[in-house]
Design an enzyme around this catalytic site. Structure first.
Site, PDB file in Angstrom:
ATOM      1  N   TYR A  15       0.822  -1.220   0.000  1.00  0.00           N
ATOM      2  CA  TYR A  15       0.000   0.000   0.000  1.00  0.00           C
ATOM      3  C   TYR A  15       0.849   1.261   0.000  1.00  0.00           C
ATOM      4  O   TYR A  15       0.565   2.204   0.723  1.00  0.00           O
ATOM      5  CB  TYR A  15      -0.940   0.007   1.207  1.00  0.00           C
ATOM      6  CG  TYR A  15      -2.117  -0.912   1.020  1.00  0.00           C
ATOM      7  CD1 TYR A  15      -3.112  -0.573   0.107  1.00  0.00           C
ATOM      8  CD2 TYR A  15      -2.222  -2.107   1.716  1.00  0.00           C
ATOM      9  CE1 TYR A  15      -4.195  -1.412  -0.103  1.00  0.00           C
ATOM     10  CE2 TYR A  15      -3.301  -2.958   1.516  1.00  0.00           C
ATOM     11  CZ  TYR A  15      -4.279  -2.603   0.604  1.00  0.00           C
ATOM     12  OH  TYR A  15      -5.338  -3.437   0.408  1.00  0.00           O
ATOM     13  N   TYR A 143     -14.608  -4.531   3.209  1.00  0.00           N
ATOM     14  CA  TYR A 143     -13.246  -4.948   2.900  1.00  0.00           C
ATOM     15  C   TYR A 143     -13.033  -6.322   3.521  1.00  0.00           C
ATOM     16  O   TYR A 143     -13.206  -6.500   4.731  1.00  0.00           O
ATOM     17  CB  TYR A 143     -12.210  -3.964   3.451  1.00  0.00           C
ATOM     18  CG  TYR A 143     -10.803  -4.438   3.204  1.00  0.00           C
ATOM     19  CD1 TYR A 143     -10.210  -4.307   1.947  1.00  0.00           C
ATOM     20  CD2 TYR A 143     -10.072  -5.079   4.210  1.00  0.00           C
ATOM     21  CE1 TYR A 143      -8.926  -4.773   1.706  1.00  0.00           C
ATOM     22  CE2 TYR A 143      -8.790  -5.552   3.980  1.00  0.00           C
ATOM     23  CZ  TYR A 143      -8.224  -5.398   2.725  1.00  0.00           C
ATOM     24  OH  TYR A 143      -6.957  -5.880   2.485  1.00  0.00           O
TER      25      TYR A 143
HETATM   26  C1  LIG Z   1      -7.623  -6.949   7.518  1.00  0.00           C
HETATM   27  C2  LIG Z   1      -8.887  -7.606   7.160  1.00  0.00           C
HETATM   28  C3  LIG Z   1      -8.920  -8.712   6.299  1.00  0.00           C
HETATM   29  C4  LIG Z   1      -7.692  -9.226   5.618  1.00  0.00           C
HETATM   30  O1  LIG Z   1      -6.767  -9.748   6.508  1.00  0.00           O
HETATM   31  P1  LIG Z   1      -5.219  -9.852   6.093  1.00  0.00           P
HETATM   32  O2  LIG Z   1      -4.590 -10.613   7.201  1.00  0.00           O
HETATM   33  O3  LIG Z   1      -4.715  -8.442   5.980  1.00  0.00           O
HETATM   34  O4  LIG Z   1      -5.160 -10.581   4.796  1.00  0.00           O
HETATM   35  C5  LIG Z   1     -10.140  -9.326   6.067  1.00  0.00           C
HETATM   36  N1  LIG Z   1     -11.263  -8.871   6.638  1.00  0.00           N
HETATM   37  C6  LIG Z   1     -11.271  -7.814   7.471  1.00  0.00           C
HETATM   38  C7  LIG Z   1     -12.556  -7.375   8.086  1.00  0.00           C
HETATM   39  C8  LIG Z   1     -10.091  -7.131   7.748  1.00  0.00           C
HETATM   40  O5  LIG Z   1     -10.100  -6.060   8.545  1.00  0.00           O
END
Ligand SMILES: *Cc1c(COP(=O)(O)O)cnc(C)c1O
Length: 426
Positions: A15, A143
């Protein structure tokens, strides 16, 4: 050569626009809520290092348990073999989750926990042969991670734009913000009546990356009930909300409905090791039991259920369940609430939200493109004041390790107050 210069020659950061980004801060040590640099500065980690470090950095108890585990058993493949840490973690985790959760599937991070959940849900329907259910429903602003499946169920944004042609089609519904509940229920119903939906995935009560957007348990219960009426699986992505972040141990503790599948990572190991967990209800698991090998769940990773990561999670769980941890979460929540009450009426503050240990301030702004500059200014301003805060656009949030003291919280609040003068003069 210093660390930042060596980094500049070989590293590609996540990022990060590498051409324009300032040099990274060289961190050599962590202690509680503090991160210490090569040159001796102490930064207050107000965002728990991307939302993972729930008990503070370099916690001696977790460190000790991890060290013991490495000497005992470093790793063993998890097909055809098992080990005590994986079994104990599964047993203890299931006891804390909604009682319908009966099976634990391990992976490596939040994105893989989501991939596993999606594949589980899709194959659950595929295993029932003549029931064609291929669609997933998700919140428009959600997300769920950066791998292709997780990206597919996440909001279409600048993050996903280069890959949009390769993302599978998803039915999006709006986030059921207060006042819009009935409308969103209708949106979901219109989709579910088609009978094509395999599952509904959601971040329970708190959409993190969307800007700490919050909605009420009551409407989530209603959306989940509607799914149940249409035999649609529900997937709660607790990757961020899990392990005390929203106050109780899990955001789903606010609900009366139980999700069919749940995803965890981030705070799972106290932010010490990479580990993902997907849990499911018995009926989901049972749909894969068969004498036909084609019904097998063909998914796994080299490091599935890594013993060291499982030990870190067990140690983190020990700390989470101590009364002191609950007290700290309540204390931080109460401090946040006091700040919110005083700050939300300030000129330049559009909204102030809070859920448990998460506090978010939305600043009043003009055009969004203009705000990108201000975002970087706010970020730099916080760093100059030795506090790590990573604004999401015009939203600044605090998500501290639970060991963060009141004094440290006030240091963070002071920086946010200072931002207000920056905004006003910008
Ligand atoms: C951070 C996040 C993810 C992804 O997790 P990573 O370990 O960064 O791949 C998935 N869902 C939610 C709600 C998140 O906050």
């Amino acid at each position: 050569m210093n660390l930042a210069a060596r980094d500049a020659a070989v590293i590609w950061h996540p990022y990060t626009q590498m051409q324009t980004a300032p040099a990274p801060i060289p961190v050599v040590r962590g202690e509680g809520s503090l991160l210490l640099t090569e040159t001796g500065e102490a930064y207050l980690d107000a965002v728990s290092s991307w939302w993972v470090t729930i008990h503070g950095h370099a916690h001696p108890y977790i460190a000790q348990k991890v060290a013991e585990q490495i000497r005992q058993l470093d790793h063993v493949m998890f097909a055809g073999f098992t080990h005590p840490a994986a079994v104990e973690l599964a047993e203890r985790l299931l006891l804390l989750l909604p009682p319908n959760q009966k099976r634990v599937f391990y992976s490596d991070n939040g994105s893989t926990a989501v991939e596993v959940a999606l594949k589980m849900a899709l194959q659950y329907w595929n295993n029932q042969k003549n029931i064609p259910r291929r669609k997933i429903v998700a919140f428009r602003d959600s997300y769920h991670g950066d791998t292709f499946g997780a990206m597919s169920v996440s909001s279409r944004s600048a993050f996903t734009q280069p890959f949009v042609a390769y993302l599978f089609e998803v039915d999006f519904i709006d986030v059921p913000m207060p006042g819009r509940e009935a409308e969103v229920l209708n949106q979901l119903e219109e989709i579910l009546v088609k009978g094509e939906t395999a599952a509904f995935i959601f971040e329970p009560l708190l959409l993190g990356t969307a800007g700490m957007v919050m909605y009420e348990p009551e409407i989530l219960n209603r959306l989940m009930q509607l799914c149940r009426q249409h035999q649609v699986l529900t997937i709660a992505d607790e990757v961020m909300t899990g392990f005390g972040r929203t106050g109780p141990d899990f955001a789903c503790n606010y609900l009366t409905e139980q999700p069919d599948i749940m995803c965890f990572s981030k705070g799972l190991t106290g932010g010490v090791m990479a580990l993902g967990v997907t849990t499911c209800a018995a009926f989901v698991y049972e749909a894969f039991l068969s004498t036909e090998s084609t019904k097998t769940f063909f998914h796994g990773h080299s490091f599935t259920a890594n013993p060291v990561a499982c030990s870190a999670a067990l140690a983190s769980l020990d700390l989470l369940l101590q009364p002191a941890c609950k007290e700290n979460r309540a204390r931080i929540g109460a401090q946040h609430a006091l700040f919110r009450q005083a700050f939300s009426s300030q000129l330049g503050v559009k909204a102030c939200r809070q859920l448990g240990t998460v506090l978010a301030v939305e600043f009043q702004t003009g055009a969004t493109s203009y705000f990108n500059q201000v975002r970087n200014q706010l970020y730099q301003y916080a760093l100059e004041n030795r506090v790590i805060l990573r604004p999401l656009g015009n939203i600044i949030y605090v998500m501290p390790p639970y060991c963060t003291t009141n004094e440290q919280l006030h240091q963070i609040y002071d920086v946010i107050r200072g931002m207000l003068t920056l905004i006003k003069t910008a």
